[in-house]
Design a protein around this motif. Structure first.
Motif, PDB file in Angstrom:
ATOM      1  N   LYS A 193      -3.495 -10.031   2.258  1.00 31.37           N
ATOM      2  CA  LYS A 193      -3.205  -9.058   1.208  1.00 31.37           C
ATOM      3  C   LYS A 193      -3.481  -7.653   1.730  1.00 31.37           C
TER       4      LYS A 193
ATOM      5  N   ARG B 154       1.935  13.903  -0.004  1.00 34.43           N
ATOM      6  CA  ARG B 154       2.283  12.572   0.496  1.00 34.43           C
ATOM      7  C   ARG B 154       1.299  12.111   1.570  1.00 34.43           C
ATOM      8  N   ARG B 155       1.561  10.922   2.107  1.00 33.49           N
ATOM      9  CA  ARG B 155       0.666  10.366   3.120  1.00 33.49           C
ATOM     10  C   ARG B 155       0.579  11.292   4.330  1.00 33.49           C
TER      11      ARG B 155
ATOM     12  N   SER C  24       4.139   1.923   1.052  1.00 29.81           N
ATOM     13  CA  SER C  24       4.763   1.856  -0.266  1.00 29.81           C
ATOM     14  C   SER C  24       4.075   0.787  -1.094  1.00 29.81           C
ATOM     15  N   ASP C  25       4.413   0.719  -2.367  1.00 32.84           N
ATOM     16  CA  ASP C  25       3.859  -0.337  -3.220  1.00 32.84           C
ATOM     17  C   ASP C  25       4.270  -1.711  -2.717  1.00 32.84           C
ATOM     18  N   MET C  26       5.488  -1.803  -2.184  1.00 36.74           N
ATOM     19  CA  MET C  26       5.981  -3.082  -1.669  1.00 36.74           C
ATOM     20  C   MET C  26       5.136  -3.572  -0.500  1.00 36.74           C
ATOM     21  N   SER C  27       4.501  -2.653   0.215  1.00 35.46           N
ATOM     22  CA  SER C  27       3.678  -3.020   1.364  1.00 35.46           C
ATOM     23  C   SER C  27       2.449  -3.826   0.963  1.00 35.46           C
ATOM     24  N   GLN C  28       2.110  -3.811  -0.319  1.00 38.74           N
ATOM     25  CA  GLN C  28       0.946  -4.551  -0.800  1.00 38.74           C
ATOM     26  C   GLN C  28       1.267  -6.012  -1.110  1.00 38.74           C
ATOM     27  N   THR C  29       2.515  -6.416  -0.941  1.00 36.81           N
ATOM     28  CA  THR C  29       2.916  -7.784  -1.238  1.00 36.81           C
ATOM     29  C   THR C  29       2.146  -8.775  -0.362  1.00 36.81           C
TER      30      THR C  29
ATOM     31  N   ARG D  72       8.213  -7.041   3.519  1.00 31.18           N
ATOM     32  CA  ARG D  72       7.790  -6.021   2.552  1.00 31.18           C
ATOM     33  C   ARG D  72       8.659  -4.765   2.659  1.00 31.18           C
TER      34      ARG D  72
ATOM     35  N   PRO E 272      -3.568   5.127   2.273  1.00 31.09           N
ATOM     36  CA  PRO E 272      -2.721   4.249   1.447  1.00 31.09           C
ATOM     37  C   PRO E 272      -1.610   3.628   2.282  1.00 31.09           C
TER      38      PRO E 272
ATOM     39  N   ALA F 181      11.473  -2.196   1.163  1.00 34.52           N
ATOM     40  CA  ALA F 181      11.721  -1.690  -0.185  1.00 34.52           C
ATOM     41  C   ALA F 181      13.005  -2.256  -0.771  1.00 34.52           C
TER      42      ALA F 181
END
Length: 315
Positions: free
Chosen positions: A154, A15-16, A166-171, A255, A163, A257
């Protein structure tokens, strides 16, 4: 327990980096109490006694809750591996989160912080208070991560080039034209290399921003001594809620989750007035079908009586 904790951490290392560091810190405290204890010997009463000792030693309720969650995570994976039949951690052993409502600065305090910050890192205040970026995200933001034409931030990485959470952090986060101009000016000042710079003209790190925050918050009236950069994110949330945005929009801009996280943290900021629910129910009465012999004027709300004691038996 000590052997299992080390084996578990080895498998957790994918993980991170910051997440692994936090887990290692938690495990250090867990092993101080349980390292020599067989997995199967840990009882719910042992867990409750341990969390009580932690609280007595001065650890914050939220941190004790995090340690209990980590211990539960260890046992959940031990059960999955067939090492123990059950997890001694449960709701009955949980110490409670002990949440406190986040401090929300005023708009004038936010602008006062902006004025107190060094010019090179001044944009950090805007990125936190007007876009909700976390500290590591703000420090790592590059000119290429801002769409100056569309007015979008972005986020792509967090400091230094790790990284995102989370993926949501890329919103993408929409920002107004005024903020676009502020960021464009900062990029020009940094000769296109970054958005924020330290005193030597290099890209500013999170520690540069934290140092500026410590110096600035002392000069702004009304801010608590422990005011952090993350508190600017609380201001951003309150700004969106006060503007009438619903929970799903606020969740997207922060952003998070899930909407549950948003409500758990900021639910108290949404308006909850008696008149709001009263008006909602009143609409139903206006849609009530009329009886044949009923005067349409009876649908109108009766005039409010002057203030005074209610007649007995009314409520």
């Amino acid at each position: 327990m000590g052997e299992w904790a080390e084996r578990w951490l080895a498998g957790y290392g994918t993980r991170r980096k910051s997440t692994v560091t936090q887990a290692r810190t938690h495990l250090k405290l867990i092993k101080e109490e349980f390292a020599a204890v067989p997995l199967s010997a840990v009882r719910p009463s042992d867990v409750r006694a341990w969390t009580s000792v932690l609280k007595a030693e001065g650890y914050a309720d939220s941190y004790v809750y995090a340690l209990h969650s980590r211990l539960s995570q260890l046992f959940t994976d031990a059960v999955h591996d067939g090492l123990v039949p059950r997890n001694p951690c449960s709701r009955r052993t949980s110490p409670g989160m002990g949440k406190q409502r986040p401090f929300v600065a005023t708009t004038s305090q936010v602008w006062a912080l902006y004025e107190q910050f060094p010019v090179g890192v001044r944009q950090a205040i805007l990125l936190g208070a007007h876009a909700g970026l976390r500290l590591a995200e703000a420090a790592a933001l590059r000119p290429s991560d801002v769409d100056f034409k569309q007015g979008l931030i972005k986020p792509a990485v967090q400091w230094p080039e790790d990284p995102l959470k989370s993926d949501m952090s890329q919103t993408p986060i929409p920002i107004p034209t005024q903020m676009v101009r502020e960021l464009a000016t900062a990029v020009k000042r940094a000769r296109g290399r970054s958005i924020m710079t330290d005193e030597w003209g290099n890209p500013a790190s999170p520690w540069t921003v934290e140092r500026a925050m410590r110096a600035a918050r002392e000069k702004v009236k009304g801010l608590p001594e422990d005011f952090r950069f993350h508190d600017l994110r609380h201001y951003f949330a309150s700004l969106l809620i006060a503007s009438g945005l619903d929970v799903k929009i606020v969740q997207a801009r922060l952003r998070h989750a899930s909407a549950k996280t948003t409500l758990d943290t900021y639910g108290h900021l949404w308006p909850d007035r008696d008149d709001t629910s009263r008006a909602a129910v009143a609409k139903v009465y206006h849609q009530r079908p009329l009886k044949r012999d009923q005067d349409p004027r009876q649908r109108r709300d009766p005039p409010r009586r002057s203030a005074g004691p209610e007649p007995p038996g009314l409520f």
